[in-house]
Design a protein around this motif. Structure first.
Motif, PDB file in Angstrom:
ATOM      1  N   ALA A  38     -34.843 -38.487  62.042  1.00 45.92           N
ATOM      2  CA  ALA A  38     -33.468 -38.035  62.161  1.00 45.92           C
ATOM      3  C   ALA A  38     -32.915 -37.570  60.813  1.00 45.92           C
ATOM      4  CB  ALA A  38     -32.596 -39.155  62.725  1.00 45.92           C
ATOM      5  N   GLN A  39     -33.312 -38.225  59.756  1.00 46.33           N
ATOM      6  CA  GLN A  39     -32.749 -37.984  58.430  1.00 46.33           C
ATOM      7  C   GLN A  39     -33.454 -36.833  57.712  1.00 46.33           C
ATOM      8  OE1 GLN A  39     -33.317 -41.247  55.603  1.00 46.33           O
ATOM      9  NE2 GLN A  39     -31.212 -41.879  56.015  1.00 46.33           N
ATOM     10  N   ALA A  40     -34.758 -36.762  57.891  1.00 47.35           N
ATOM     11  CA  ALA A  40     -35.551 -35.857  57.054  1.00 47.35           C
ATOM     12  C   ALA A  40     -36.601 -35.101  57.835  1.00 47.35           C
ATOM     13  CB  ALA A  40     -36.231 -36.692  55.959  1.00 47.35           C
ATOM     14  N   HIS A  41     -36.474 -35.034  59.152  1.00 48.40           N
ATOM     15  CA  HIS A  41     -37.517 -34.408  59.969  1.00 48.40           C
ATOM     16  C   HIS A  41     -38.903 -34.888  59.560  1.00 48.40           C
ATOM     17  CE1 HIS A  41     -34.391 -32.152  61.817  1.00 48.40           C
ATOM     18  NE2 HIS A  41     -34.100 -31.445  60.735  1.00 48.40           N
ATOM     19  N   GLY A  42     -38.967 -36.165  59.145  1.00 53.76           N
ATOM     20  CA  GLY A  42     -40.259 -36.781  58.869  1.00 53.76           C
ATOM     21  C   GLY A  42     -40.788 -36.580  57.458  1.00 53.76           C
ATOM     22  N   LEU A  43     -40.109 -35.807  56.638  1.00 51.55           N
ATOM     23  CA  LEU A  43     -40.617 -35.557  55.277  1.00 51.55           C
ATOM     24  C   LEU A  43     -40.454 -36.779  54.364  1.00 51.55           C
ATOM     25  CD1 LEU A  43     -39.263 -31.939  54.569  1.00 51.55           C
ATOM     26  CD2 LEU A  43     -41.446 -32.637  55.583  1.00 51.55           C
ATOM     27  N   MET A  44     -41.380 -36.922  53.433  1.00 54.78           N
ATOM     28  CA  MET A  44     -41.207 -37.847  52.304  1.00 54.78           C
ATOM     29  C   MET A  44     -41.611 -37.092  51.040  1.00 54.78           C
ATOM     30  SD  MET A  44     -42.476 -41.609  53.495  1.00 54.78           S
ATOM     31  CE  MET A  44     -41.251 -42.468  52.518  1.00 54.78           C
ATOM     32  N   VAL A  45     -41.190 -37.620  49.889  1.00 55.81           N
ATOM     33  CA  VAL A  45     -41.598 -36.949  48.646  1.00 55.81           C
ATOM     34  C   VAL A  45     -42.102 -37.968  47.631  1.00 55.81           C
ATOM     35  CG1 VAL A  45     -40.019 -34.990  48.905  1.00 55.81           C
ATOM     36  CG2 VAL A  45     -39.264 -37.047  47.709  1.00 55.81           C
ATOM     37  N   ASN A  46     -42.881 -37.453  46.680  1.00 53.30           N
ATOM     38  CA  ASN A  46     -43.287 -38.266  45.533  1.00 53.30           C
ATOM     39  C   ASN A  46     -42.598 -37.753  44.287  1.00 53.30           C
ATOM     40  OD1 ASN A  46     -46.308 -37.658  47.084  1.00 53.30           O
ATOM     41  ND2 ASN A  46     -45.569 -39.773  46.935  1.00 53.30           N
ATOM     42  N   TYR A  47     -41.953 -38.685  43.568  1.00 50.27           N
ATOM     43  CA  TYR A  47     -41.477 -38.376  42.229  1.00 50.27           C
ATOM     44  C   TYR A  47     -42.448 -39.020  41.258  1.00 50.27           C
ATOM     45  CZ  TYR A  47     -37.216 -37.274  44.776  1.00 50.27           C
ATOM     46  OH  TYR A  47     -36.321 -36.740  45.664  1.00 50.27           O
ATOM     47  N   GLN A  48     -42.840 -38.278  40.242  1.00 50.19           N
ATOM     48  CA  GLN A  48     -43.829 -38.843  39.311  1.00 50.19           C
ATOM     49  C   GLN A  48     -43.199 -39.112  37.953  1.00 50.19           C
ATOM     50  OE1 GLN A  48     -47.663 -37.159  39.506  1.00 50.19           O
ATOM     51  NE2 GLN A  48     -48.449 -38.300  37.747  1.00 50.19           N
ATOM     52  N   LEU A  56     -42.849 -43.164  46.472  1.00 50.70           N
ATOM     53  CA  LEU A  56     -42.950 -42.543  47.795  1.00 50.70           C
ATOM     54  C   LEU A  56     -41.551 -42.715  48.375  1.00 50.70           C
ATOM     55  CD1 LEU A  56     -44.604 -41.151  49.950  1.00 50.70           C
ATOM     56  CD2 LEU A  56     -45.193 -43.394  50.868  1.00 50.70           C
ATOM     57  N   SER A  57     -40.798 -41.610  48.377  1.00 48.67           N
ATOM     58  CA  SER A  57     -39.357 -41.723  48.589  1.00 48.67           C
ATOM     59  C   SER A  57     -38.901 -40.998  49.851  1.00 48.67           C
ATOM     60  CB  SER A  57     -38.606 -41.094  47.397  1.00 48.67           C
ATOM     61  OG  SER A  57     -38.957 -41.730  46.197  1.00 48.67           O
ATOM     62  N   PRO A  58     -37.821 -41.478  50.450  1.00 43.64           N
ATOM     63  CA  PRO A  58     -37.232 -40.784  51.583  1.00 43.64           C
ATOM     64  C   PRO A  58     -36.472 -39.535  51.107  1.00 43.64           C
ATOM     65  CG  PRO A  58     -35.884 -42.659  50.991  1.00 43.64           C
ATOM     66  CD  PRO A  58     -37.086 -42.692  50.087  1.00 43.64           C
ATOM     67  N   VAL A  59     -36.168 -38.650  52.053  1.00 40.58           N
ATOM     68  CA  VAL A  59     -35.396 -37.441  51.736  1.00 40.58           C
ATOM     69  C   VAL A  59     -34.104 -37.599  52.519  1.00 40.58           C
ATOM     70  CG1 VAL A  59     -35.436 -34.922  51.697  1.00 40.58           C
ATOM     71  CG2 VAL A  59     -37.593 -36.219  51.600  1.00 40.58           C
ATOM     72  N   VAL A  60     -33.111 -38.166  51.878  1.00 35.55           N
ATOM     73  CA  VAL A  60     -32.037 -38.761  52.651  1.00 35.55           C
ATOM     74  C   VAL A  60     -31.091 -37.820  53.384  1.00 35.55           C
ATOM     75  CG1 VAL A  60     -31.977 -41.005  51.553  1.00 35.55           C
ATOM     76  CG2 VAL A  60     -30.804 -39.090  50.482  1.00 35.55           C
TER      77      VAL A  60
END
Lengths: 453, 453, 453, 453
Positions: free
Chosen positions: D404-414, D304-308
């Motif tokens: 501020a960094q990602a407009h709140g988005l996160m992503v999953n890398y599998q 569960l990663s940030p979108v930097v």
């Protein structure tokens, strides 16, 4: 992960036991019936022949006990007191046999018959995984009930008897506590510190991490990561007169080659349920040995100890018409103490110092409890271990608690190699309080001949 | 290194005690006076009030005891038996008080008064450093004396009583023994293995290092690096019928995904002084749990066990005129057994197999000791734990010892999750030997109705 | 147990790689093609961009390498030498760029281009699990080949270069080896002891368990339980003159307060594949530090060392027509040495002692290798570390090996705090052999002016 | 305690060195002369022949370096850059020799001559106790200077080159971090957590103590108790879409038999001085292996990663006249983002969701850096390791920083067993971003044909 063979085995057996027991009853077991239920299981455990089912049954009993609310719990304690004492019929028979033929064998049967049955019950409960810890907690809860119920005292005695055997000094393991100790242990040090509270992890670190600080604890295998007792030690140049510099945030570290004194400034028992089982003496002696091995040149071992009941005692003396301890003039002067901030006023403090120190000397050297012992519990502990009362320190602890308890006084007890045995015997045989000349001098000559309380 | 504060302290005190004791005597203490001397010290220890001197005194007593030769040692045991039993005067007084007012308190005094004084003595000796280990050794030496001296049995009972409490299952720690275990522990595994002797370090390695082998031991904190009991386990495909392939040098390793069976092929008690305190049941159950956690798919837990007294029993039956176990024809045939090499002769072996297996089935299923128990001690242990007699193995162990003891037979006891409790109860209540159909079938129908021994 | 995600992952990738590689070939790969195969895989590893496949590929290469027989292995080494050196085309280009514009960046490219490609290859192989250990073994096998094949020396140099970086002193961990050390480590101590062989576990125990013995080893995280180097130390009263009393079975333990000297009597490198990477200097210094911390009063640190090539040297001198070391009379006398049992004959020994000791002094103080260094490798090591040649011991080791190697002589090198730096510099700058007056005196005045070899 | 033989030895030598160096200078060394001084010592260290004095000298240099203020420190870095590069004269000579006779030996000399001299300097400094840690700190300070001084880049390259070799994956040790880990390590976990800050010890405990949480760190022997990198893992039922539930205080524990997914929700590098040396890939793979061994049934490994840098990128696109990523309509709509609280307004959020998710898909799948790589650094890391972009999560992290960094988005890398190698190669060879169909679908068909940035 939880579906192990053994886990299932225990579950199977417990379920079965439960089924047997609850069999024949309609609907849910009433709250009132729960402790009764437990009693039946205890009887079953005592009558059981084998270990295989015993462990499962013991586990079941402890689980059910843990779920009891306060009412059924008291009922359970009552049953322990009333139904699990010695068996009079068996005692009578055994006594008759012994009287007819007094020998080892018949005496052994008298001994067995007169043992409260709950002792064997506790021994069997102890076989459950985590049994020892559960019994220590059980006794804690019994102690809470004891205040109101003297009829439960016999149950408490049995706990103390068994715990004394189980928490034998030989089964305790000494471990050095420092900043490399697992957090699971350190959080308990924070929680259990009873003398000078540890505020947070940074405060803890200041007590165990610097090179001139030591902390040691005793552990018991049945309690795993939960210490039984621990002591905090400061390595110092001289014998300290106050606690604040020891606990200060920005204090200077004492270099190893300057250290001449080890100061035991806090000893905390961790398990309330083990009250009455004494570890402190062994802990102090073993820590002395550890430190001595590490620093052979260190020569002075002292405590910096609270004076736990001085203010209470002084209050009693002040209100007594015939105090041997304090004069009428002192009494009036001690009125100043009623202002909790007296010590911040240099004048008041100056007036109080001599009479208060003198009264403290009396409190230690002359005052006695109805049983003829020194009034101060901490003093009894260290004197009984062979220490000497070395010094009484004026305003050694100005925390709110210490001002209320001891009008700010602290004392040093000194453990002196050559004298420990002699001191111990003097105290053990004649309740003599061995004290330094300095402490003796605090007593005015005029008081020397007054008989003690 | 040895001149620590604590060490000197103890020395000082001991020396002092010795000086006191030897005071007034001219020259060296005579050998005969030594045990008497020791008895005086024991009385002093019992009368002592404090812990400070007690530890030093206890240490002194144990040191002197260790130096006793056999004569004075027996004299010391006699004194323990005769002088340190319960105090009859105190008993009488306590009994009178209880009879007048039977209650918890008076019963407690009866209990205390009827306790042999040596129990408290042992408890105090236990406070010395290394005290527990010294007491375990003391009991070992007592056991040696017991053969000839039934009057010392009461002392032995007191040891067992205390050790049972001290070596409580909750105070034992399970440790996995493998090739990463310290040598100081491994050398003891080699020394203590009692079932299938370990020849040397290479032999040890074959038992603990391969991925399809396990070894577990219980440790007690007072004995530090000295195990109390250990078990050796082989992970296998099937239930094994013989010991040799398990111990073989060049054997093939069983791959992890082929393992279906855990075989307990050796359980050894390590401390002779702890005879009578049972650990095996707990060890087996906890090891089952460990293995199950690691290999959840493994489903079969069996032993490969010796048949410890079959040959003795058979000899008695052969010489008995009215054996219910073996017929006249068998008796004659069993003459073949008198040639120790009978089993190397295929013909003889073929003739003996059926009657010997049948007799073994009788030995397990029908034969009983005078107290109504199965004759075989190992069987009693596993059946009592809830295991089932699964199989009798023909020529399972052809070592000299096993041929002499069991005519080469070995057996498997199986621990079966669903049945342990049921089996245990069947055995505990009615001494029923639960056995597989295969073992049952070995008994000929004609023998079914014969009453047991 | 082996079907882990990661394991399967690696397997999948390796299988895939193998499939790719073996594609297009009919039937089994011929033995001759195997090293070629491996070379292709190595090229693939070097060209690979990512770590993900790199690890799997590296693992695959090391597995295949391990299965090579001697022929293909030599072929593989040849390929490393011939095909994985620096790339001349890239070098030329880089040099041209640098010559045009000499700066950090162009020089960096020259550096990169001139690095043998096998260095990067080894670095990538090192990423495989167990890679470091596999490379150490690979170099061992290369060393075996080197004897006959000087053309492989460049490959060896690259191994030494990388190992020197990887086995940096900062990455080594010192561990005290004693009887509490895991058996998996101890068995390696037995196996690796190179100076005075350890016969069995009991012999090992005598060297590491008694209170007057120490053993320390360096470990590297990539080799886990496999030590890199270790030293055995005897704590003694005085500087010892012979090895036998140190290794004797029934010898008396030296009490702690009698110890004045630490004797390094055996240092063994464990990994042949790490030859040329030096650890001994650091080990000795760190062990001195450890012992000093434990026993601050201990003041003398010496070795008891073999004289590894004295007999060889003496033989050469005896057969030389113009020996500066020994006179014609000595030569004749030294004929006695040809009887291997000369030392058991008191007369012969008495005749030989003075000339042999004198020759030994010459061997250490005057004799030089063609490169101008002392002839004795052990001497070079200790003198380079700053030690002083303290004493030559007559018949210090009468084992067969030592008689053959050194005619029974042993020597002590002393590490003296105040002089280490000075000694080291004297040796480093002028190859001066610092020796005690006692050793100097062994040289006869008449020989003082003879030029060295 | 500090007066050890070794300590004194080093002191003696250092003092001596210092004396030599400062000899001939009047009074105190001026601040400006200090770095010069240090340079001289470095030259001495490089010219030194032996290890004995080298260690002391290295220690001295590092101590002096640590005391430098910022000015002299920069001067020292400049000297490293200018005076400790390769030696041109030696290079020329080596090149001439190689050109005359190109072979392994001459190439080796070119290689040696073109190596910046500071590499050998760093290797020798590394021999001092604590040398590695000191060099890591030195590089940290160099990085601070680098921002303004591109001329120091070559020094930085040399650090990275050496650290890559020293912090080789094979020398890292994986340790499970939990509530039984020493506090000295845990305090560093608190300090180093870089993704989702750990507030205090209780917050730490919630991340490492519960049965459905794991934390693992790599350690290097030269840094002892200081981790190099660590990862925090949550065991969960499903792939999580937001961070808050994972870090919540009162959350429900996931039972072991419900766990199907391991979520890597935070990876933190601990040593800024090791920037550029990659550990993350190895850490993830080894942790996957660990978890898989413990829970063989667990099948899904995701992050569960940030979108930097999404917000930065979007800002650039919004201000670009010719954005291929977003349309004019989007641009206007994205004006809503300028209100930092837009997400608390359900209407605004509803309007923004589709275009923002679409833009994010473009950001990951189409947008490229000038070097042709994905814009997102975290994406580059995981895709390079062989993971797949599985899901983009709307409002996965509403912390101020993430808004501020990602407009709140996160992503999953599998990380998917069967595909890692394939994904890795697709990315390594063609920079292909492997993404799930779900992520692909977020891109509108109309955009499919637009060329990437």
């Amino acid at each position: 992960m939880n579906t192990s063979f053994f886990g299932e085995l225990l579950l199977t057996i417990s379920e079965r036991g439960r089924a047997l027991l609850e069999r024949g009853r309609g609907g849910r077991v009433s709250a009132a019936a729960r402790s009764e239920n437990l009693i039946e299981l205890c009887e079953e455990l005592l009558s059981g022949r084998g270990e295989a089912s015993g462990v499962a049954l013991a586990r079941d009993i402890l689980t059910r006990y843990a779920a009891l609310t306060i009412g059924p719990r008291i009922a359970f304690f009552e049953a322990l007191a009333n139904r699990f004492g010695p068996d009079p019929a068996r005692m009578k028979k055994a006594i008759a046999a012994w009287e007819q033929k007094p020998c080892d064998e018949t005496a052994a049967e008298v001994h067995a018959a007169s043992e409260p049955r709950r002792q064997e019950l506790f021994r069997r409960l102890n076989l459950a995984p985590g049994g020892t810890a559960a019994l220590v907690r059980m006794r804690e809860q019994l102690m809470d009930a004891l205040d109101h119920r003297a009829d439960l005292a016999a149950v408490d005695d049995d706990f103390v008897h068994l715990f004394t055997s189980w928490f034998n000094r030989g089964f305790l393991v000494l471990r050095h506590i420092d900043w490399s100790t697992p957090a699971i242990v350190l959080e308990k040090i924070i929680r259990y510190e009873a003398v000078h509270a540890i505020r947070d992890w940074e405060d803890l670190r200041r007590r165990i991490d610097p090179p001139d600080r030591r902390c040691y604890a005793f552990f018991h295998p049945a309690l795993v990561d939960d210490p039984v007792i621990f002591v905090e030690v400061a390595l110092a140049r001289d014998i300290p007169a106050a606690i604040a510099p020891i606990l200060a945030t920005g204090r200077e570290i004492v270099e190893a080659d300057k250290v001449r004194t080890a100061v035991f400034y806090s000893i905390s028992n961790c398990q309330r349920g083990l009250t009455g089982v004494s570890f402190g003496n062994f802990l102090i002696k073993q820590v002395v040995e550890e430190i001595n091995r590490e620093m052979p040149k260190l020569s002075t071992f002292v405590t910096l100890s609270p004076v736990v009941s001085f203010a209470d005692w002084l209050k009693r003396e002040r209100s007594s018409d015939s105090s041997a301890a304090i004069s009428a003039g002192d009494k009036e002067l001690f009125g100043l103490l009623d202002d909790p901030n007296w010590w911040r006023d240099a004048d008041k403090a100056a007036q109080l110092q001599e009479p208060l120190m003198r009264s403290a000397a009396f409190y230690f050297l002359r005052a006695r409890s109805p049983r003829g012992l020194p009034v101060d519990a901490v003093a009894r502990f260290h004197l009984g271990n062979g220490a000497r009362l070395e010094r009484i320190n004026w305003l050694g602890d100005t925390s709110e608690r210490a001002m209320a308890q001891a009008h700010g006084l602290m004392v040093n007890y000194q453990y002196d190699l050559g004298d420990i045995e002699k001191n111990h015997e003097a105290y053990a045989e004649a309740r003599t309080v061995v004290a330094s000349a300095g402490v003796q001098r605090l007593l005015r000559p005029s008081l020397e001949l007054v008989p003690s309380v």
